[in-house]
Design a protein around this motif. Structure first.
Motif, PDB file in Angstrom:
ATOM      1  N   SER A   1      -8.636  -4.458  -1.233  1.00 38.84           N
ATOM      2  CA  SER A   1      -9.756  -3.946  -0.455  1.00 38.84           C
ATOM      3  C   SER A   1      -9.261  -3.568   0.935  1.00 38.84           C
ATOM      4  CB  SER A   1     -10.879  -4.978  -0.357  1.00 38.84           C
ATOM      5  OG  SER A   1     -10.448  -6.099   0.390  1.00 38.84           O
TER       6      SER A   1
ATOM      7  N   SER B   1     -10.069  -1.357  -4.515  1.00 37.42           N
ATOM      8  CA  SER B   1      -9.182  -0.700  -5.459  1.00 37.42           C
ATOM      9  C   SER B   1      -8.934  -1.568  -6.679  1.00 37.42           C
ATOM     10  CB  SER B   1      -7.845  -0.377  -4.790  1.00 37.42           C
ATOM     11  OG  SER B   1      -7.123  -1.551  -4.534  1.00 37.42           O
TER      12      SER B   1
ATOM     13  N   TRP C   1      -9.762   3.809  -6.712  1.00 35.60           N
ATOM     14  CA  TRP C   1     -10.587   3.070  -5.772  1.00 35.60           C
ATOM     15  C   TRP C   1     -11.907   3.773  -5.546  1.00 35.60           C
ATOM     16  CZ3 TRP C   1     -11.128   5.860  -1.179  1.00 35.60           C
ATOM     17  CH2 TRP C   1     -10.194   6.854  -0.975  1.00 35.60           C
TER      18      TRP C   1
END
Length: 92
Positions: free
Chosen positions: A3, A25, A35
């Protein structure tokens, strides 16, 4: 990257703008990193101009650590207060 929430740059034919992103992601079975998340920008009109100049490959996002990737607007984008919802892939 599991993230990321922070600054990024959108690069398009219409120029570059600084934005704040909130991305999550995952690695797909084929090894590609995909993502999704949100892009926020204080000036909705500037964000709109960049999106309207988007190429057939979408917009490119560049993170401060050098990661880059292309994004496309997601169907749930509501354009509320200069925020868009995107999904895409990252390159190293």
């Amino acid at each position: 990257m599991a993230s990321y929430n922070g600054p990024a740059m959108i690069v398009s034919r219409g120029g570059e703008i600084e934005v704040t992103v909130d991305l999550r992601s995952r690695t797909d079975p084929d090894g590609s990193e995909t993502w999704a998340g949100h892009i926020d920008h204080g000036d909705r009109s500037e964000l709109t101009l960049v999106v309207k100049s988007m190429s057939q490959y979408g917009l490119m996002i560049r993170l401060p650590d050098g990661h880059e990737g292309h994004v496309l607007l997601s169907a749930e984008t509501a354009w509320s207060a200069g925020s868009i919802t995107v999904s895409g892939f990252l390159r190293g």
